[in-house]
Design an enzyme around this catalytic site. Sequence first.
Site, PDB file in Angstrom:
ATOM      1  N   GLY A  71     -24.032  33.407   7.847  1.00 13.18           N
ATOM      2  CA  GLY A  71     -23.891  34.094   9.117  1.00 13.18           C
ATOM      3  C   GLY A  71     -25.158  34.114   9.937  1.00 13.18           C
ATOM      4  O   GLY A  71     -25.985  33.213   9.840  1.00 13.18           O
ATOM      5  N   SER A 100     -26.175  30.292   2.906  1.00 13.57           N
ATOM      6  CA  SER A 100     -27.051  30.567   4.016  1.00 13.57           C
ATOM      7  C   SER A 100     -27.701  31.935   3.909  1.00 13.57           C
ATOM      8  O   SER A 100     -28.444  32.199   2.989  1.00 13.57           O
ATOM      9  CB  SER A 100     -26.234  30.371   5.295  1.00 13.57           C
ATOM     10  OG  SER A 100     -26.573  31.191   6.332  1.00 13.57           O
ATOM     11  N   MET A 101     -27.429  32.851   4.838  1.00  9.15           N
ATOM     12  CA  MET A 101     -28.051  34.166   4.775  1.00  9.15           C
ATOM     13  C   MET A 101     -27.569  34.956   3.567  1.00  9.15           C
ATOM     14  O   MET A 101     -28.236  35.875   3.113  1.00  9.15           O
ATOM     15  CB  MET A 101     -27.780  34.961   6.059  1.00  9.15           C
ATOM     16  CG  MET A 101     -28.501  34.421   7.280  1.00  9.15           C
ATOM     17  SD  MET A 101     -30.256  34.033   6.989  1.00  9.15           S
ATOM     18  CE  MET A 101     -30.936  35.648   6.662  1.00  9.15           C
ATOM     19  N   HIS A 144     -30.443  27.198   3.712  1.00  2.00           N
ATOM     20  CA  HIS A 144     -30.688  26.158   4.688  1.00  2.00           C
ATOM     21  C   HIS A 144     -31.657  26.621   5.750  1.00  2.00           C
ATOM     22  O   HIS A 144     -31.910  27.791   5.929  1.00  2.00           O
ATOM     23  CB  HIS A 144     -29.379  25.663   5.312  1.00  2.00           C
ATOM     24  CG  HIS A 144     -28.545  26.736   5.914  1.00  2.00           C
ATOM     25  ND1 HIS A 144     -28.527  27.024   7.238  1.00  2.00           N
ATOM     26  CD2 HIS A 144     -27.694  27.607   5.342  1.00  2.00           C
ATOM     27  CE1 HIS A 144     -27.694  27.999   7.478  1.00  2.00           C
ATOM     28  NE2 HIS A 144     -27.179  28.373   6.338  1.00  2.00           N
ATOM     29  N   ASP A 194     -29.355  18.472   1.247  1.00  2.00           N
ATOM     30  CA  ASP A 194     -28.391  19.257   0.464  1.00  2.00           C
ATOM     31  C   ASP A 194     -28.713  19.149  -1.016  1.00  2.00           C
ATOM     32  O   ASP A 194     -28.834  18.045  -1.552  1.00  2.00           O
ATOM     33  CB  ASP A 194     -26.965  18.757   0.710  1.00  2.00           C
ATOM     34  CG  ASP A 194     -26.470  19.108   2.102  1.00  2.00           C
ATOM     35  OD1 ASP A 194     -27.182  19.847   2.801  1.00  2.00           O
ATOM     36  OD2 ASP A 194     -25.384  18.636   2.476  1.00  2.00           O
TER      37      ASP A 194
END
Length: 214
Positions: A71, A100-101, A144, A194
């Site tokens: 997000g 992610s977050m 990321h 990745d």
Amino acid sequence: MPIGVPKVPFRSPGEEDASWIDVNRLYRERLLFLGQAVDSEISNQLIGLMVYLSIEDDTKDLYLFINSPGGWVIPGVAIFDTMQFVRPDVHTICMGLAASMGSFILVGGEITKRLAFPHAYFLFTPSYEIEETLLCYIIRVMIHQPASAFYEAQTGEAILEAEELLKLRETITRVYVQRTGKPLWVVSEDMERDVFMSATEAQAYGIVDLVAVE
């Protein structure tokens, strides 16, 4: 109460039968949940709960269960900073997806108190968008770097935005370095592509400290 929020049986002292109550009861047991994409609303809710529970009793640990596709960066950083600010230790538990977050918040738990369920997986990916739209594969944790659609901005704005994103990326990278114990060059290199990891591989990397035993 959103659809899909579970209810649990609870029997009050002196009562014969249990009644079904929503999961908010678990907050009273200092169990918190990030089960959606990180945005301002869920960020403010979790921050408020952590601060309130810390004021109520600053000697009992908090437990944050994470199953999130990622997000927004700033609300995620706000959760991370609050976890460091409140006096109780915050355990983080990855139970599936923490992209992610979600992974940034996961790694922000008290060191030695970060747990992954055995079938969780971890992923570094080089796309750290301010408003993330990428949905990862189920049971993945993704780290990321910042990225931006700055091509839509005017030249001056694009330069300023790029500079701020570089600062943001550096800040996030250094947090991972500090929280995992990996050298800066290793984390920086891994954030350029990745990289998938199993729960045990993530433990070796330093993202989590323990893997739950089935």
